[in-house]
Design a protein around this motif. Structure first.
Motif, mmCIF file in Angstrom:
data_model
loop_
_atom_site.group_PDB
_atom_site.id
_atom_site.type_symbol
_atom_site.label_atom_id
_atom_site.label_comp_id
_atom_site.label_asym_id
_atom_site.label_seq_id
_atom_site.Cartn_x
_atom_site.Cartn_y
_atom_site.Cartn_z
ATOM 1 N N GLU A 133 0.846 -1.194 0.000
ATOM 2 C CA GLU A 133 0.000 0.000 0.000
ATOM 3 C C GLU A 133 0.877 1.238 0.000
ATOM 4 N N SER A 134 0.437 2.251 -0.767
ATOM 5 C CA SER A 134 1.177 3.500 -0.810
ATOM 6 C C SER A 134 0.221 4.668 -0.999
ATOM 7 N N THR A 135 0.474 5.750 -0.279
ATOM 8 C CA THR A 135 -0.306 6.978 -0.436
ATOM 9 C C THR A 135 0.074 7.622 -1.763
ATOM 10 N N VAL A 136 -0.948 8.010 -2.541
ATOM 11 C CA VAL A 136 -0.700 8.651 -3.828
ATOM 12 C C VAL A 136 -1.181 10.092 -3.879
ATOM 13 N N TYR A 137 -2.066 10.471 -2.932
ATOM 14 C CA TYR A 137 -2.569 11.843 -2.920
ATOM 15 C C TYR A 137 -3.027 12.185 -1.507
ATOM 16 N N GLU A 138 -2.675 13.389 -1.060
ATOM 17 C CA GLU A 138 -3.063 13.841 0.277
ATOM 18 C C GLU A 138 -4.203 14.851 0.184
ATOM 19 N N LEU A 139 -5.334 14.516 0.797
ATOM 20 C CA LEU A 139 -6.426 15.465 0.973
ATOM 21 C C LEU A 139 -6.300 16.071 2.364
ATOM 22 N N GLU A 140 -6.947 17.183 2.604
ATOM 23 C CA GLU A 140 -6.915 17.791 3.932
ATOM 24 C C GLU A 140 -7.494 16.849 4.988
ATOM 25 N N SER A 141 -8.487 16.054 4.597
ATOM 26 C CA SER A 141 -9.161 15.153 5.539
ATOM 27 C C SER A 141 -8.510 13.778 5.663
ATOM 28 N N GLY A 142 -7.556 13.450 4.796
ATOM 29 C CA GLY A 142 -6.877 12.160 4.865
ATOM 30 C C GLY A 142 -6.336 11.748 3.517
ATOM 31 N N PRO A 143 -5.424 10.771 3.501
ATOM 32 C CA PRO A 143 -4.779 10.368 2.254
ATOM 33 C C PRO A 143 -5.610 9.385 1.420
ATOM 34 N N ILE A 144 -5.369 9.432 0.113
ATOM 35 C CA ILE A 144 -5.889 8.435 -0.818
ATOM 36 C C ILE A 144 -4.707 7.540 -1.173
ATOM 37 N N SER A 145 -4.926 6.231 -1.105
ATOM 38 C CA SER A 145 -3.853 5.273 -1.331
ATOM 39 C C SER A 145 -4.247 4.240 -2.370
ATOM 40 N N VAL A 146 -3.235 3.635 -2.981
ATOM 41 C CA VAL A 146 -3.446 2.454 -3.807
ATOM 42 C C VAL A 146 -3.005 1.257 -2.985
ATOM 43 N N TYR A 147 -3.714 0.166 -3.194
ATOM 44 C CA TYR A 147 -3.528 -1.051 -2.397
ATOM 45 C C TYR A 147 -3.512 -2.206 -3.378
ATOM 46 N N GLY A 148 -2.515 -3.055 -3.303
ATOM 47 C CA GLY A 148 -2.439 -4.203 -4.194
ATOM 48 C C GLY A 148 -2.023 -5.433 -3.437
ATOM 49 N N GLY A 149 -2.438 -6.588 -3.941
ATOM 50 C CA GLY A 149 -2.080 -7.821 -3.270
ATOM 51 C C GLY A 149 -2.004 -8.984 -4.236
ATOM 52 N N LEU A 150 -1.338 -10.021 -3.779
ATOM 53 C CA LEU A 150 -1.213 -11.272 -4.516
ATOM 54 C C LEU A 150 -1.454 -12.384 -3.519
ATOM 55 N N GLY A 151 -2.327 -13.311 -3.871
ATOM 56 C CA GLY A 151 -2.631 -14.358 -2.907
ATOM 57 C C GLY A 151 -3.245 -15.589 -3.525
ATOM 58 N N MET A 152 -3.719 -16.442 -2.642
ATOM 59 C CA MET A 152 -4.331 -17.710 -3.031
ATOM 60 C C MET A 152 -5.775 -17.748 -2.557
#
Length: 160
Positions: A86-105
């Protein structure tokens, strides 16, 4: 890419654990056939204090387990185990927007991608993350049928 590092959390352990709930709104062709259904997902997520730098982004590492698509084809298990980034990609005044990725079974290989918004509860070690997520199941039926679930949901995390 820098090597894995422990992020300084200012006195806490840097770990958080939470509940993940979601419901699919759009599904792939496999779920449109006779005898297939979709349902809610529920699980547990864990974020660690470990991460790495990827260009200008700081990427955190986590994991999760969930019972996905409850009520689907009973001959196939949708219990999923995954590793997430997970990584933050944009900061809003009320909180960050992040992208989240995963690999699993999920009884077969699956890939997860989400866009999240982090809302920190004032004065509490709790973060609520509503999200829009796509789970690509590379073996949705146990017979190599590829399909997907596009869901909305939320993770409610408690920081230690």
């Amino acid at each position: 890419i820098n090597t894995l590092f422990a992020q300084d959390e200012g006195g806490g352990s840097g770990y958080s654990a939470g509940l993940n709930v979601s419901y699919p709104l759009v599904t792939g062709a496999y779920y449109d056939g006779d005898g297939t259904t979709t349902g809610a997902s529920v699980g547990v997520v864990v974020d660690t204090p470990y991460g790495f730098d990827l260009g200008p982004y700081s990427v955190g590492v986590g994991a999760g387990i969930e019972l996905a698509n409850m009520g689907a084809d009973s001959s196939f298990t949708y219990t999923g185990f995954y590793v997430s980034l997970e990584s933050t990609v944009y900061e809003l005044e009320s909180g960050p927007i992040s992208v989240y990725g995963g690999l699993g079974m999920y009884d077969g290989l699956a890939v997860i991608g989400a866009l999240t918004y982090d809302y920190a509860v004032s004065g509490q070690p709790i973060v609520i993350q509503p999200y829009a997520r796509t789970t690509l199941l590379l073996d949705a039926s146990g017979n190599s049928d590829t399909s997907y679930l596009m869901s909305i949901g939320a993770m409610i995390n408690y920081s230690f």
